[in-house]
Design an enzyme around this catalytic site. Structure first.
Site, PDB file in Angstrom:
ATOM      1  N   TYR A  82       0.817  -1.217   0.000  1.00  0.00           N
ATOM      2  CA  TYR A  82       0.000   0.000   0.000  1.00  0.00           C
ATOM      3  C   TYR A  82       0.852   1.268   0.000  1.00  0.00           C
ATOM      4  O   TYR A  82       0.317   2.365   0.057  1.00  0.00           O
ATOM      5  CB  TYR A  82      -0.935   0.000   1.205  1.00  0.00           C
ATOM      6  N   TYR A 455     -11.430  -1.172   0.260  1.00  0.00           N
ATOM      7  CA  TYR A 455     -11.350  -0.780   1.673  1.00  0.00           C
ATOM      8  C   TYR A 455     -10.026  -0.094   1.969  1.00  0.00           C
ATOM      9  O   TYR A 455      -9.881   0.546   3.008  1.00  0.00           O
ATOM     10  CB  TYR A 455     -11.566  -1.999   2.582  1.00  0.00           C
ATOM     11  N   ARG A 456      -9.066  -0.177   1.046  1.00  0.00           N
ATOM     12  CA  ARG A 456      -7.701   0.290   1.323  1.00  0.00           C
ATOM     13  C   ARG A 456      -6.986   0.263  -0.008  1.00  0.00           C
ATOM     14  O   ARG A 456      -7.281  -0.579  -0.853  1.00  0.00           O
ATOM     15  CB  ARG A 456      -7.083  -0.733   2.265  1.00  0.00           C
TER      16      ARG A 456
END
Ligand code: ADP
Length: 510
Positions: A82, A455-456
């Site tokens: 991420y 969600y991310r």
């Protein structure tokens, strides 16, 4: 931001933290970049500064305002897949909080108050060394921090696996250097800070999750009292189509609270990518064909899908749960169902299922050879078998179209299903890197068309994903940015994080 005001800011930071806690050499910049990214140069920081106390954090934030230099707070910077330690906005100064490592455990109440630098290993070691019978919930790659992971809504495998939901009370430095405690912590000296989430009036804990509204300097978290037992099953399923009925079997068990952790139904590549490399199976480009899939399954003796469920608590309860779950699966085409059992007094089971930190799953980045990269793609859908099958088929077809190897799981939340995909690639293969970017955008477009959001996401795609949350012409983004401008008029904290840009930098939105 100009080189001269950055230089002046770094000199001022050094006066606060000491010159040895300001990192602005070439190697430092490389160290704080995202080594797993498609193109790490796009998000390269200019330097990092590492304060050792909340007072130093406050001083740095004030200086960042004076010099108009953007900070990117990290706890340990291990948000792999991420963005790691790297900022959205190239040239930001990473605010590295990993030197802040205080741990305060309330053994009786099963809570902990951690500073951002406390890693899962640190907390695990602390509990072991002090013989404290509390279990962690750890993510699959446990290199990161307890606080950073919870703030980014990371997940784990036990019944405490929804980490953000277990946050109870924060201490936050705001963009003007003010310091606030949320929940019951708003009352000076309250004994309830880590016990009672709401406090009085609006609750702010979730406002600081996946946001850029403040810098968290302490985070309260609930921990699971060591259970008397952990029972469960390791299931294997033979066919891709089994996904549908498996979801429909698990969903009611989750809703009713019979299974309290989030079982993650994953495909054959999960094992193969950690234990082996692709060249051991084939030298053909393009998505793996069925003969390789069959060979992988044979070698690891696994199904097309595998899932582990675990139940925690007194043996009376977990044994009853095991009977109920067995009944629910009765009459269905289960390929294998292996019981798992740990009872207090047994030797430690040693996996994330019992809250033991691990890092070996990161070996999957080596799958393609070269310098391994990976990014996560994780849309959320309703917990329905037919929708999951549809999601699987559409996504699988996109993997095939873009010549990528399918690596996915479906994690059963209490009321939702998160389809976590790990896109593995070789950073030294320019064609693959270009393809993965197109592939990722196609995946987000596909999910958006179904009205599923992620969600991310990785720092490269935060604007793309935030843009998909589009109700009333992006009313949520407008709200977020009004709050941002009110709290942080100079936009010094993590500009661009989660697609939230301060007024002065809004033209940077992708
Ligand atoms: P970890 O090392 O636990 O994996 P990171 O430090 O990489 O976590 O942080 C994950 C994400 O959360 C990053 O986007 C980071 O900006 C944000 N974050 C981490 N720690 C803080 C903090 N103390 N305050 C505000 N945001 C944070």
């Amino acid at each position: 931001m100009t080189p001269s005001n950055t230089k002046a800011a770094l000199t001022a930071f050094a006066a606060v933290v000491g010159a040895d806690a300001v990192f602005d050499g070439e190697e430092d910049r490389a160290a704080y970049s995202d080594h797993f990214a498609l193109d790490e140069t796009r998000h390269a920081p200019i330097a990092a500064v590492a304060p050792a106390s909340v007072e130093e954090v406050r001083a740095i934030v004030r200086l960042a305002n004076a010099h108009k230099v953007p900070l990117w707070p990290i706890s340990r910077g291990k948000n792999f897949g991420y963005g790691g330690a790297a900022p959205v906005l190239k040239g930001s100064v990473v605010l590295d909080l990993s030197r802040m490592k205080k741990i305060e455990v309330d053994v009786e109440n099963g809570t902990v108050l951690v500073e951002p630098g406390v890693g899962f290993y640190d907390l695990y070691d602390h509990l072991q060394a002090n013989k404290i019978s509390l279990w962690l919930s750890v993510p699959g790659n446990s290199w990161g921090s307890v606080a950073g992971n919870a703030l980014d809504r990371g997940v784990g495998y036990t019944s405490y696996g929804d980490h953000a939901a277990r946050i109870c009370g924060l201490e936050v430095v705001l963009a003007d250097g003010d310091i606030v405690r949320t929940g019951a912590g708003a009352m000076d000296g309250s004994p309830n800070w880590q016990l009672y989430k709401p406090g009085f009036g609006p609750s702010w804990d979730t406002m600081f999750c996946q946001s850029n509204f403040g810098i968290v300097t302490k985070l309260g978290l609930w921990l699971m009292p060591e259970p008397e037992s952990m029972l469960g099953f390791d299931f294997e399923f033979d066919k891709p189509e089994d996904l549908g009925w498996v979801i429909d079997t698990l969903a009611p068990l989750r809703r009713e609270g019979i299974i309290q952790q989030a079982p993650s139904i994953g495909n054959w590549l999960r094992a193969a990518a950690v234990m082996t490399t692709r060249d051991q199976w084939t030298d053909k480009p393009g998505a793996l064909d069925d003969s390789v899939v069959t060979a992988i399954r044979k070698k690891f003796d696994i199904g097309w899908w595998s899932v582990q469920t675990r139940f925690y608590g007194p043996l009376d309860l977990t044994e009853a749960t095991a009977r109920i779950v067995t009944r629910a699966f009765n009459g269905n085409p289960v390929l294998a169902m292996k019981p798992a059992r740990w009872v207090r007094g047994d030797k430690p089971e040693g996996s994330p299922m019992t809250g033991v930190p691990v890092t070996f799953p990161l070996a999957n980045a080596n799958w393609h050879g070269g310098r391994g990269g990976h990014i996560g793609y994780s849309p959320v859908l309703p917990p329905r078998g037919d929708l999951a099958m549809d999601q699987f088929k559409r996504t699988y077809a996109l993997y095939q179209q873009f010549g990528m190897d399918y690596h996915a799981s479906f994690a059963m939340g209490e009321r939702s299903l998160t389809n976590v995909n790990q896109i593995l690639f070789d950073k030294d293969d320019a064609d693959m890197v270009a393809r993965v970017d197109r592939f990722f955008r196609a995946l987000v477009a596909d999910a958006s068309a179904k009205r599923y959001g992620e969600y991310r996401t990785h720092i490269e795609y935060m604007d793309l994903v935030a843009g998909s949350y589009d109700y009333n012409d992006h009313a949520l983004r407008r709200l977020n940015e009004r709050v941002k401008d009110a709290l942080d008029p100079n936009g010094v904290i993590a500009p661009g994080k989660s697609g939230i840009w301060p007024a002065a930098l809004r033209e940077k939105r992708a």
